[in-house]
Design a protein around this motif. Structure first.
Motif, PDB file in Angstrom:
ATOM      1  N   GLY A 135       0.802  -1.229   0.000  1.00  0.00           N
ATOM      2  CA  GLY A 135       0.000   0.000   0.000  1.00  0.00           C
ATOM      3  C   GLY A 135       0.824   1.263   0.000  1.00  0.00           C
ATOM      4  O   GLY A 135       1.684   1.464  -0.839  1.00  0.00           O
ATOM      5  N   ASP A 136       0.558   2.130   0.998  1.00  0.00           N
ATOM      6  CA  ASP A 136       1.215   3.437   1.059  1.00  0.00           C
ATOM      7  C   ASP A 136       2.426   3.434   1.988  1.00  0.00           C
ATOM      8  O   ASP A 136       2.808   4.457   2.529  1.00  0.00           O
ATOM      9  CB  ASP A 136       0.221   4.512   1.486  1.00  0.00           C
ATOM     10  CG  ASP A 136      -0.196   4.394   2.942  1.00  0.00           C
ATOM     11  OD1 ASP A 136      -0.075   3.279   3.508  1.00  0.00           O
ATOM     12  OD2 ASP A 136      -0.624   5.398   3.523  1.00  0.00           O
ATOM     13  N   ARG A 137       3.058   2.281   2.152  1.00  0.00           N
ATOM     14  CA  ARG A 137       4.209   2.189   3.055  1.00  0.00           C
ATOM     15  C   ARG A 137       5.523   2.261   2.279  1.00  0.00           C
ATOM     16  O   ARG A 137       5.593   1.924   1.105  1.00  0.00           O
ATOM     17  CB  ARG A 137       4.134   0.907   3.861  1.00  0.00           C
ATOM     18  CG  ARG A 137       2.990   0.953   4.861  1.00  0.00           C
ATOM     19  CD  ARG A 137       2.906  -0.317   5.676  1.00  0.00           C
ATOM     20  NE  ARG A 137       1.848  -0.239   6.651  1.00  0.00           N
ATOM     21  CZ  ARG A 137       0.559  -0.395   6.396  1.00  0.00           C
ATOM     22  NH1 ARG A 137       0.158  -0.621   5.169  1.00  0.00           N
ATOM     23  NH2 ARG A 137      -0.338  -0.319   7.360  1.00  0.00           N
TER      24      ARG A 137
ATOM     25  N   ILE B  77      -5.016   3.347  -1.832  1.00  0.00           N
ATOM     26  CA  ILE B  77      -6.286   3.193  -2.544  1.00  0.00           C
ATOM     27  C   ILE B  77      -7.286   4.177  -1.952  1.00  0.00           C
ATOM     28  O   ILE B  77      -7.533   4.188  -0.742  1.00  0.00           O
ATOM     29  CB  ILE B  77      -6.805   1.748  -2.454  1.00  0.00           C
ATOM     30  CG1 ILE B  77      -5.792   0.821  -3.128  1.00  0.00           C
ATOM     31  CG2 ILE B  77      -8.188   1.634  -3.084  1.00  0.00           C
ATOM     32  CD1 ILE B  77      -6.186  -0.608  -3.201  1.00  0.00           C
ATOM     33  N   LEU B  78      -7.821   5.023  -2.822  1.00  0.00           N
ATOM     34  CA  LEU B  78      -8.783   6.036  -2.404  1.00  0.00           C
ATOM     35  C   LEU B  78     -10.158   5.409  -2.203  1.00  0.00           C
ATOM     36  O   LEU B  78     -10.404   4.265  -2.611  1.00  0.00           O
ATOM     37  CB  LEU B  78      -8.855   7.139  -3.462  1.00  0.00           C
ATOM     38  CG  LEU B  78      -7.526   7.842  -3.786  1.00  0.00           C
ATOM     39  CD1 LEU B  78      -7.723   8.813  -4.948  1.00  0.00           C
ATOM     40  CD2 LEU B  78      -6.996   8.561  -2.564  1.00  0.00           C
ATOM     41  N   ASP B  79     -11.062   6.165  -1.590  1.00  0.00           N
ATOM     42  CA  ASP B  79     -12.418   5.673  -1.332  1.00  0.00           C
ATOM     43  C   ASP B  79     -13.161   5.285  -2.614  1.00  0.00           C
ATOM     44  O   ASP B  79     -14.001   4.397  -2.594  1.00  0.00           O
ATOM     45  CB  ASP B  79     -13.230   6.734  -0.579  1.00  0.00           C
ATOM     46  CG  ASP B  79     -12.728   6.932   0.842  1.00  0.00           C
ATOM     47  OD1 ASP B  79     -12.084   6.003   1.385  1.00  0.00           O
ATOM     48  OD2 ASP B  79     -12.956   8.015   1.417  1.00  0.00           O
ATOM     49  N   ASN B  80     -12.827   5.945  -3.719  1.00  0.00           N
ATOM     50  CA  ASN B  80     -13.499   5.631  -4.981  1.00  0.00           C
ATOM     51  C   ASN B  80     -12.851   4.454  -5.716  1.00  0.00           C
ATOM     52  O   ASN B  80     -13.228   4.129  -6.827  1.00  0.00           O
ATOM     53  CB  ASN B  80     -13.548   6.861  -5.889  1.00  0.00           C
ATOM     54  CG  ASN B  80     -12.176   7.321  -6.331  1.00  0.00           C
ATOM     55  OD1 ASN B  80     -11.164   6.676  -6.064  1.00  0.00           O
ATOM     56  ND2 ASN B  80     -12.137   8.458  -7.014  1.00  0.00           N
ATOM     57  N   GLY B  81     -11.833   3.827  -5.115  1.00  0.00           N
ATOM     58  CA  GLY B  81     -11.191   2.662  -5.707  1.00  0.00           C
ATOM     59  C   GLY B  81      -9.948   2.956  -6.527  1.00  0.00           C
ATOM     60  O   GLY B  81      -9.241   2.045  -6.932  1.00  0.00           O
TER      61      GLY B  81
ATOM     62  N   LYS C 142      -6.146   4.085  -7.355  1.00  0.00           N
ATOM     63  CA  LYS C 142      -4.871   3.954  -6.650  1.00  0.00           C
ATOM     64  C   LYS C 142      -4.063   5.225  -6.859  1.00  0.00           C
ATOM     65  O   LYS C 142      -3.832   5.650  -7.986  1.00  0.00           O
ATOM     66  CB  LYS C 142      -4.090   2.745  -7.150  1.00  0.00           C
ATOM     67  CG  LYS C 142      -2.853   2.463  -6.301  1.00  0.00           C
ATOM     68  CD  LYS C 142      -2.186   1.180  -6.706  1.00  0.00           C
ATOM     69  CE  LYS C 142      -2.979   0.042  -6.124  1.00  0.00           C
ATOM     70  NZ  LYS C 142      -2.282  -1.235  -6.175  1.00  0.00           N
ATOM     71  N   LEU C 143      -3.641   5.850  -5.758  1.00  0.00           N
ATOM     72  CA  LEU C 143      -2.848   7.073  -5.793  1.00  0.00           C
ATOM     73  C   LEU C 143      -1.391   6.701  -5.544  1.00  0.00           C
ATOM     74  O   LEU C 143      -1.052   6.199  -4.475  1.00  0.00           O
ATOM     75  CB  LEU C 143      -3.344   8.047  -4.717  1.00  0.00           C
ATOM     76  CG  LEU C 143      -2.649   9.395  -4.642  1.00  0.00           C
ATOM     77  CD1 LEU C 143      -2.962  10.200  -5.900  1.00  0.00           C
ATOM     78  CD2 LEU C 143      -3.122  10.149  -3.409  1.00  0.00           C
ATOM     79  N   PRO C 144      -0.505   6.905  -6.545  1.00  0.00           N
ATOM     80  CA  PRO C 144       0.900   6.532  -6.350  1.00  0.00           C
ATOM     81  C   PRO C 144       1.561   7.391  -5.275  1.00  0.00           C
ATOM     82  O   PRO C 144       1.129   8.502  -4.986  1.00  0.00           O
ATOM     83  CB  PRO C 144       1.531   6.779  -7.721  1.00  0.00           C
ATOM     84  CG  PRO C 144       0.590   7.630  -8.472  1.00  0.00           C
ATOM     85  CD  PRO C 144      -0.762   7.480  -7.850  1.00  0.00           C
ATOM     86  N   LEU C 145       2.631   6.870  -4.686  1.00  0.00           N
ATOM     87  CA  LEU C 145       3.345   7.594  -3.643  1.00  0.00           C
ATOM     88  C   LEU C 145       4.139   8.747  -4.237  1.00  0.00           C
ATOM     89  O   LEU C 145       4.538   8.715  -5.396  1.00  0.00           O
ATOM     90  CB  LEU C 145       4.283   6.641  -2.894  1.00  0.00           C
ATOM     91  CG  LEU C 145       3.604   5.449  -2.217  1.00  0.00           C
ATOM     92  CD1 LEU C 145       4.646   4.596  -1.515  1.00  0.00           C
ATOM     93  CD2 LEU C 145       2.567   5.908  -1.227  1.00  0.00           C
ATOM     94  N   GLU C 146       4.391   9.768  -3.404  1.00  0.00           N
ATOM     95  CA  GLU C 146       5.154  10.933  -3.856  1.00  0.00           C
ATOM     96  C   GLU C 146       6.655  10.698  -3.808  1.00  0.00           C
ATOM     97  O   GLU C 146       7.415  11.453  -4.394  1.00  0.00           O
ATOM     98  CB  GLU C 146       4.807  12.156  -3.001  1.00  0.00           C
ATOM     99  CG  GLU C 146       3.402  12.647  -3.199  1.00  0.00           C
ATOM    100  CD  GLU C 146       3.143  13.937  -2.459  1.00  0.00           C
ATOM    101  OE1 GLU C 146       3.962  14.874  -2.593  1.00  0.00           O
ATOM    102  OE2 GLU C 146       2.143  14.000  -1.736  1.00  0.00           O
ATOM    103  N   VAL C 147       7.096   9.672  -3.080  1.00  0.00           N
ATOM    104  CA  VAL C 147       8.527   9.395  -2.965  1.00  0.00           C
ATOM    105  C   VAL C 147       8.890   8.202  -3.835  1.00  0.00           C
ATOM    106  O   VAL C 147       8.024   7.411  -4.219  1.00  0.00           O
ATOM    107  CB  VAL C 147       8.949   9.127  -1.499  1.00  0.00           C
ATOM    108  CG1 VAL C 147       8.722  10.350  -0.643  1.00  0.00           C
ATOM    109  CG2 VAL C 147       8.230   7.924  -0.925  1.00  0.00           C
TER     110      VAL C 147
END
Length: 102
Positions: free
Chosen positions: A13-15, A54-58, A60-65
């Motif tokens: 995920g976002d880790r 993963i946003l509420d609408n499904g 996927k938002l990539p990481l900034e780093v």
């Protein structure tokens, strides 16, 4: 002959996986600090990144780093682990405070 297997971490995920960067063991005045007086560094190099949040609408938002970035992170954020004798911190992207620009 024994074959050495290197462990690879793939965060979810976002880790992100960060390896701490040790700071200079001296003060600006040149005083050498003993190990007991040093705090753990809050700066590190990004070793691996997850696939994104993963946003509420499904979506996927990539990481900034990205791998290789030098980041500053929250003092008490993340989970410390040791693998193959190396210490790492697994952090959520929200625990990252800044990317060091050089």
């Amino acid at each position: 002959m024994a074959t050495e297997v290197k462990t690879v971490l793939k965060p979810l995920g976002d880790r992100v996986v960060v390896k701490r960067i040790e700071e200079e063991p001296k003060t600006k005045g040149g005083i050498v600090l003993p190990d007991t007086a040093k705090e753990k560094p809050q700066k590190g190099k990004v070793i691996a990144v997850g696939s994104g949040r993963i946003l509420d609408n499904g979506q996927k938002l990539p990481l900034e780093v990205k791998e290789g970035d030098i980041v500053v992170f929250a003092k008490y954020g993340g989970t410390e682990i040791e693998i193959d004798g190396e210490e790492y911190v697994i952090l959520s992207e929200r625990d990252l405070l800044a990317v060091v620009q050089q």
